[in-house]
Design a protein around this motif. Structure first.
Motif, short mmCIF file in Angstrom:
data_model
loop_
_atom_site.label_atom_id
_atom_site.label_comp_id
_atom_site.label_asym_id
_atom_site.label_seq_id
_atom_site.Cartn_x
_atom_site.Cartn_y
_atom_site.Cartn_z
N SER A 33 40.69 39.91 34.14
CA SER A 33 39.69 40.95 34.62
C SER A 33 40.02 42.08 34.81
N THR A 34 39.05 43.06 34.54
CA THR A 34 39.32 44.49 34.46
C THR A 34 39.45 45.09 36.00
N PRO A 35 40.45 45.75 36.03
CA PRO A 35 40.56 46.34 37.58
C PRO A 35 39.40 47.29 37.84
N LEU A 36 38.83 47.36 39.12
CA LEU A 36 37.79 48.02 39.35
C LEU A 36 38.04 49.62 39.33
N SER A 37 39.21 49.93 39.32
CA SER A 37 39.58 51.16 39.14
C SER A 37 39.30 51.70 37.80
N ARG A 38 39.70 51.01 36.87
CA ARG A 38 39.19 51.29 35.49
C ARG A 38 37.77 51.31 35.18
N ILE A 39 37.02 50.46 35.92
CA ILE A 39 35.50 50.66 35.61
C ILE A 39 35.10 51.81 36.36
N VAL A 40 35.60 52.36 37.51
CA VAL A 40 35.03 53.18 38.15
C VAL A 40 35.50 54.70 37.63
#
Length: 263
Positions: free
Chosen positions: A12-19
């Motif tokens: 899963s992609t870390p939330l920080s990289r999505i935001v």
């Protein structure tokens, strides 16, 4: 077992990289707005200056004696601050970028779809909050608004959330107008509503019928309802909320269709 047949683990992609891309776009958009004197100076100083002029110099005695006058003026100039800043933060820049082909370039970049639009709306909300904050501080310190801390907090929340319909309005105008014509059309579409909605002064009885056609009027009604100021409430809260939601949806659909068809 052959390693080639083993399933590839899904990470899963870390939330920080999505935001992160959205925050970066928002930061760049805010920097561009704040570094543009043609936007920052009138948007942040005009509402504050007019509020100080009318609430203290022109009508200072009336505001001090009549609490309703102070509340009416505070609501009107606060609405002007948040809505004007949010509208003009979205409209002219979007029209200019669309005309110059920058939106096409952004779509080709490896960025999340819609990050640029989210940034513009976020910048509109932040711009509205920045324009509103000095008026709130002056009203709270001087007591000219004649509202309690709870009432000020409730009205502030409504005004900040109320920037979203005007952000949608700005995006729609920016998707329809050219870069050079966008500021003029934005003024032409926005300024009449400030006066014809009864935001700054009571209207004659014969003009009351047309106030419901302006989003400024409905946002003002929600602000008075949040602060429990009954004197200036003319329609139910549900009607005002439905009108703003419908206005936002209509503007969003027009902008979506226009940007999808022509960019």
């Amino acid at each position: 077992m052959n390693t080639l047949t083993q399933p590839i683990p899904v990470t899963s992609t870390p939330l920080s990289r999505i935001v992160a891309p959205y925050l970066l776009e928002l930061r760049m958009e805010l920097l561009r707005l704040l570094r543009t004197p043609a936007f920052a100076l009138p948007m942040f100083l005009l509402p504050l200056g007019t509020y100080v002029l009318f609430a203290f110099a022109v009508a200072g005695e009336a505001v001090a004696k009549d609490h309703d006058t102070g509340r009416f003026m505070f609501a009107g100039f606060s609405l002007m601050a948040v809505t004007m800043a949010s509208l003009f933060a979205c409209c002219p820049n979007l029209a200019l970028e669309r005309e110059q082909g920058l939106l096409t370039l952004k779509r080709a970049q490896p960025a999340p779809p819609g990050a640029w639009l989210t940034a513009k709306i976020g910048a509109g909300v932040v711009s509205g909050a920045i324009a509103y904050l000095p008026i709130l501080v002056i009203a709270a310190v001087t007591g000219q608004a004649h509202l309690t801390a709870t009432q000020l907090a409730a009205m502030s929340a409504v005004f900040i959330v109320g920037t979203l319909p005007f952000c949608a309005f700005g995006v729609m105008l920016g998707s329809l107008c050219s870069g050079s014509a966008a500021p003029g059309f934005a003024n032409l579409a926005y300024l009449p509503g400030l006066y014809l909605s009864g935001t700054f002064f009571p209207l004659p009885q014969a003009m009351h019928f047309q106030t419901v056609f302006w989003p400024h009027f409905h946002l003002n009604q929600l602000a008075f309802a949040a602060a429990d100021v009954t004197k200036f409430r003319w329609i139910p809260v549900e009607m005002a909320l439905a009108a703003l939601l419908g206005f936002s949806f209509l503007c969003g659909m027009v902008a979506y269709y226009r940007l999808k068809q022509r960019g």
